[in-house]
Design an enzyme around this catalytic site. Structure first.
Site, PDB file in Angstrom:
ATOM      1  N   LYS A  22      10.813  71.848  54.316  1.00 23.65           N
ATOM      2  CA  LYS A  22      10.168  72.315  53.066  1.00 23.65           C
ATOM      3  C   LYS A  22       9.187  71.581  52.582  1.00 23.65           C
ATOM      4  CE  LYS A  22      11.967  71.406  48.810  1.00 23.65           C
ATOM      5  NZ  LYS A  22      10.670  70.934  47.834  1.00 23.65           N
ATOM      6  N   ASN A  23       9.104  70.271  52.754  1.00 27.74           N
ATOM      7  CA  ASN A  23       8.032  69.440  52.078  1.00 27.74           C
ATOM      8  C   ASN A  23       6.944  69.213  53.037  1.00 27.74           C
ATOM      9  OD1 ASN A  23       9.483  69.280  49.764  1.00 27.74           O
ATOM     10  ND2 ASN A  23      10.025  66.827  50.121  1.00 27.74           N
ATOM     11  N   ARG A  93       6.255  72.060  41.100  1.00 25.66           N
ATOM     12  CA  ARG A  93       5.163  70.970  40.996  1.00 25.66           C
ATOM     13  C   ARG A  93       4.266  71.067  42.217  1.00 25.66           C
ATOM     14  NH1 ARG A  93       4.007  65.979  38.715  1.00 25.66           N
ATOM     15  NH2 ARG A  93       3.190  64.863  40.876  1.00 25.66           N
ATOM     16  N   CYS A 117       9.221  67.504  34.159  1.00 30.10           N
ATOM     17  CA  CYS A 117      10.027  67.802  35.330  1.00 30.10           C
ATOM     18  C   CYS A 117      11.315  67.121  35.028  1.00 30.10           C
ATOM     19  CB  CYS A 117       9.102  67.370  36.346  1.00 30.10           C
ATOM     20  SG  CYS A 117      10.475  67.183  37.861  1.00 30.10           S
ATOM     21  N   ARG A 122       6.300  62.406  36.145  1.00 32.88           N
ATOM     22  CA  ARG A 122       5.654  62.722  37.290  1.00 32.88           C
ATOM     23  C   ARG A 122       3.978  63.215  37.107  1.00 32.88           C
ATOM     24  NH1 ARG A 122       9.453  66.071  41.383  1.00 32.88           N
ATOM     25  NH2 ARG A 122       8.218  65.429  42.908  1.00 32.88           N
ATOM     26  N   LEU A 126      -3.171  60.208  39.996  1.00 27.21           N
ATOM     27  CA  LEU A 126      -3.698  59.525  41.231  1.00 27.21           C
ATOM     28  C   LEU A 126      -4.378  60.648  42.005  1.00 27.21           C
ATOM     29  CD1 LEU A 126      -0.565  57.557  42.408  1.00 27.21           C
ATOM     30  CD2 LEU A 126      -2.553  56.649  41.370  1.00 27.21           C
ATOM     31  N   ASP A 307      15.000  61.323  47.983  1.00 31.62           N
ATOM     32  CA  ASP A 307      15.438  62.773  47.912  1.00 31.62           C
ATOM     33  C   ASP A 307      16.898  62.835  48.713  1.00 31.62           C
ATOM     34  OD1 ASP A 307      13.401  63.720  46.793  1.00 31.62           O
ATOM     35  OD2 ASP A 307      12.519  64.640  48.715  1.00 31.62           O
ATOM     36  N   ARG A 399      16.187  76.721  46.372  1.00 25.15           N
ATOM     37  CA  ARG A 399      14.745  76.040  46.423  1.00 25.15           C
ATOM     38  C   ARG A 399      14.491  75.056  47.717  1.00 25.15           C
ATOM     39  NH1 ARG A 399      13.197  71.966  42.274  1.00 25.15           N
ATOM     40  NH2 ARG A 399      11.355  71.957  43.889  1.00 25.15           N
TER      41      ARG A 399
HETATM   42  C1  UD1 Z   1       6.847  64.425  46.862  1.00 26.42           C
HETATM   43  C2  UD1 Z   1       8.200  65.370  47.602  1.00 26.42           C
HETATM   44  C3  UD1 Z   1       9.561  65.012  46.613  1.00 26.42           C
HETATM   45  C4  UD1 Z   1       9.987  63.330  46.770  1.00 26.42           C
HETATM   46  C5  UD1 Z   1       8.516  62.638  46.575  1.00 26.42           C
HETATM   47  C6  UD1 Z   1       8.899  61.131  46.826  1.00 26.42           C
HETATM   48  C7  UD1 Z   1       7.131  67.254  48.306  1.00 26.42           C
HETATM   49  C8  UD1 Z   1       6.649  68.856  47.843  1.00 26.42           C
HETATM   50  N1  UD1 Z   1       7.748  66.755  47.111  1.00 26.42           N
HETATM   51  O1  UD1 Z   1       7.060  64.609  45.569  1.00 26.42           O
HETATM   52  O2  UD1 Z   1      10.453  65.887  47.360  1.00 26.42           O
HETATM   53  O3  UD1 Z   1      10.870  63.257  46.011  1.00 26.42           O
HETATM   54  O4  UD1 Z   1       7.516  63.143  47.267  1.00 26.42           O
HETATM   55  O5  UD1 Z   1       9.159  61.081  48.086  1.00 26.42           O
HETATM   56  O6  UD1 Z   1       6.521  66.827  49.253  1.00 26.42           O
HETATM   57  N2  UD1 Z   1       2.738  59.577  40.702  1.00 26.42           N
HETATM   58  C9  UD1 Z   1       1.872  59.010  39.695  1.00 26.42           C
HETATM   59  N3  UD1 Z   1       0.962  59.728  39.747  1.00 26.42           N
HETATM   60  C10 UD1 Z   1       0.546  60.584  40.423  1.00 26.42           C
HETATM   61  C11 UD1 Z   1       1.373  60.998  41.596  1.00 26.42           C
HETATM   62  C12 UD1 Z   1       2.539  60.264  41.441  1.00 26.42           C
HETATM   63  O7  UD1 Z   1       2.320  58.267  38.925  1.00 26.42           O
HETATM   64  O8  UD1 Z   1      -0.606  61.132  40.539  1.00 26.42           O
HETATM   65  C13 UD1 Z   1       4.094  58.712  40.803  1.00 26.42           C
HETATM   66  C14 UD1 Z   1       5.413  59.810  40.262  1.00 26.42           C
HETATM   67  O9  UD1 Z   1       5.603  60.025  39.076  1.00 26.42           O
HETATM   68  C15 UD1 Z   1       6.509  59.136  41.087  1.00 26.42           C
HETATM   69  C16 UD1 Z   1       5.811  58.553  42.443  1.00 26.42           C
HETATM   70  O10 UD1 Z   1       4.309  58.339  42.080  1.00 26.42           O
HETATM   71  O11 UD1 Z   1       6.941  58.135  40.289  1.00 26.42           O
HETATM   72  C17 UD1 Z   1       5.955  59.189  43.889  1.00 26.42           C
HETATM   73  O12 UD1 Z   1       5.700  60.577  43.463  1.00 26.42           O
HETATM   74  P1  UD1 Z   1       5.141  61.283  44.527  1.00 26.42           P
HETATM   75  O13 UD1 Z   1       4.993  60.680  45.908  1.00 26.42           O
HETATM   76  O14 UD1 Z   1       3.663  62.039  44.310  1.00 26.42           O
HETATM   77  O15 UD1 Z   1       5.898  62.570  44.691  1.00 26.42           O
HETATM   78  P2  UD1 Z   1       5.504  64.226  44.942  1.00 26.42           P
HETATM   79  O16 UD1 Z   1       4.295  64.200  46.027  1.00 26.42           O
HETATM   80  O17 UD1 Z   1       5.432  64.838  43.745  1.00 26.42           O
END
Ligand code: UD1
Length: 420
Positions: A22-23, A93, A117, A122, A126, A307, A399
């Protein structure tokens, strides 16, 4: 709302197919917006999240057609609408992944902020800071982000202060069409990012350093159509590995890639699970009595995935001795703990650390989960528990787990889905 009824205590035996990730599929689908030619993806799982993103892509002007064998044909000859509305973004998201591609192709994109969320705040700061470095003007108002790059994006040197899967994907996609070279430093290294990068290369992008934490992208004027097969889902595979181990079973996970599951396999082996790479997959067995408690810390890839944290906790709930689980990726990702406790687990949470003291047995109970992976952990616990467990709010599982009941039943689990 459907629910699942599980009668626990039967070891899982047999084999099951691991579907497409999925991801990986979600960012790959968003990548269709980068080109006016069709993108054909194979091995795309049939999941609610995939349908949500398809709906979003359609309202941007893309056609999304399902074929046989998990094939998805995506085509965005023009972007007819550069706005991603709240109603569609709030469902998932990962919708934020359309921001980079639309901005890169059209010079403008407006997207609803994904909002809070169940597993933490989240933010997407970045993503936005990176796009600013690529030359976009970012404006936040009325719950929407508007990004504008009138004369197009231009390459930049971007160092991520923390590892983010989504931000790496968004900026990687945007950079493929930016003028000049972009370097992404401290990029996430999840296999799903490598999969996206390989597909972008097949579409004509120039990317070096795939699989490493430094990605170098030489921007091109346009991308073309391509065909790509989505990698197997390591989180689905890991979930079934834990279910097999927890029930004292013997399951072959067909089609998974053991090389993407090394840390997970190492941890399972440490706990007393037998794991063997077999032709075309991985065999998971537990035949030698109880498991031993172990310590697990979630980290960006190649570390232990967040995950799979909840599922691992369900497994360790009946291991001998204590385990310490530390969640470093998301705050507030222990919502499964009170539900596991209702089934008899002994777990104490202090901040980001959970101490799990193994108990002899779990007992079935009606439970409810608030997110996808928490629901998966309740399935693992329900398969082990004595008596009947009812897992409510099955839509969370829809999902991320394709044909879950069918796959588990095929390995001897007693599990049915019913309308509540
Ligand atoms: C993706 C995965 C999700 C997984 C996560 C971590 C998908 C669709 N989802 O989510 O299943 O749990 O990676 O492996 O691929 N953060 C910030 N600012 C940002 C972006 C992220 O502070 O702009 C923080 C988040 O709050 C979190 C951490 O960075 O604490 C990691 O998040 P991120 O790797 O971005 O997760 P997702 O891409 O949302």
């Amino acid at each position: 709302m459907d629910r699942l009824r599980i009668r626990g205590g039967t070891p899982l035996l047999g084999s099951l197919y691991v579907g497409g990730a999925k991801n990986a599929a979600l960012p790959l689908m968003a990548a269709c917006l980068l080109s006016d030619e069709p993108l054909t993806l194979d091995n795309v799982p049939m999941l609610a999240d995939i349908a949500s993103l398809a709906a979003l892509l359609r309202q941007h002007g893309a056609t999304v057609d399902r074929g046989d064998g998990g094939r998805l044909r995506l085509h965005a000859p023009t972007i007819s609408n550069t706005t991603a509305p709240y109603d569609l973004v709030r469902k998932m998201r990962a919708s934020v992944l359309v921001l980079g591609p639309i901005l890169a192709r059209c010079g403008r994109a407006k997207i609803s902020l994904p909002g809070g969320c169940a597993i933490g705040t989240r933010p997407i700061d970045l993503h936005l800071k990176g796009l600013e470095l690529l030359g976009a003007d970012i404006d936040l108002s009325e719950g929407y982000v508007t990004a504008v790059a009138k004369s197009g994006l231009r390459g930049a040197h971007i160092r991520f202060p923390m590892v983010s899967v989504g931000a790496t994907e968004n900026l990687l996609m945007a950079a493929t069409l930016a003028a000049g070279e972009t370097v992404l430093v401290n990029a996430a290294r999840e296999p799903e990012i490598g999969d996206l990068a390989h597909c972008l290369v097949a579409m004509g992008a120039k990317i070096e350093g795939i699989g490493s934490d430094t990605l170098r992208i030489a921007g091109v004027a346009r991308l073309h159509g391509a065909g790509h097969r989505v990698i197997p889902d390591r989180i689905e595979a890991g979930t079934y590995a834990m279910a097999a181990a927890a029930t004292g079973g013997d399951v072959t996970l067909i089609g998974c890639r053991p090389e993407n599951l090394e840390t997970v396999a190492d941890k399972l082996i440490e706990a007393g699970v037998e794991i063997r790479a077999v032709a075309g997959g991985m065999r998971v067995m537990r035949r030698n009595g109880p498991l031993e408690g172990i310590d697990v810390t979630t980290l960006p890839y190649p570390g232990f995935p967040t995950d799979l944290q909840a599922q691992m906790m369900a497994l360790l709930a009946t291991a001998k001795g204590a385990s310490v689980i530390t969640e470093t990726i998301f705050e507030n990702r222990y919502m499964h703990v009170p539900e596991l406790a209702r089934m008899g687990a002994d777990i104490v949470v202090h901040g980001s650390t959970a101490t799990v003291r193994g108990v002899e047995r779990l007992t079935g109970a009606p439970v409810m989960a608030t997110d996808l992976r928490a629901s998966a952990s309740l399935i693992v616990a329900g398969l082990v528990a004595e008596g009947e467990t009812t897992v409510n709010r099955v839509y969370h599982l829809d999902r991320g787990y394709e044909r879950l009941v069918e796959k588990l039943t095929g390995c001897g689990a007693v599990i049915v889905r019913e309308a509540a």
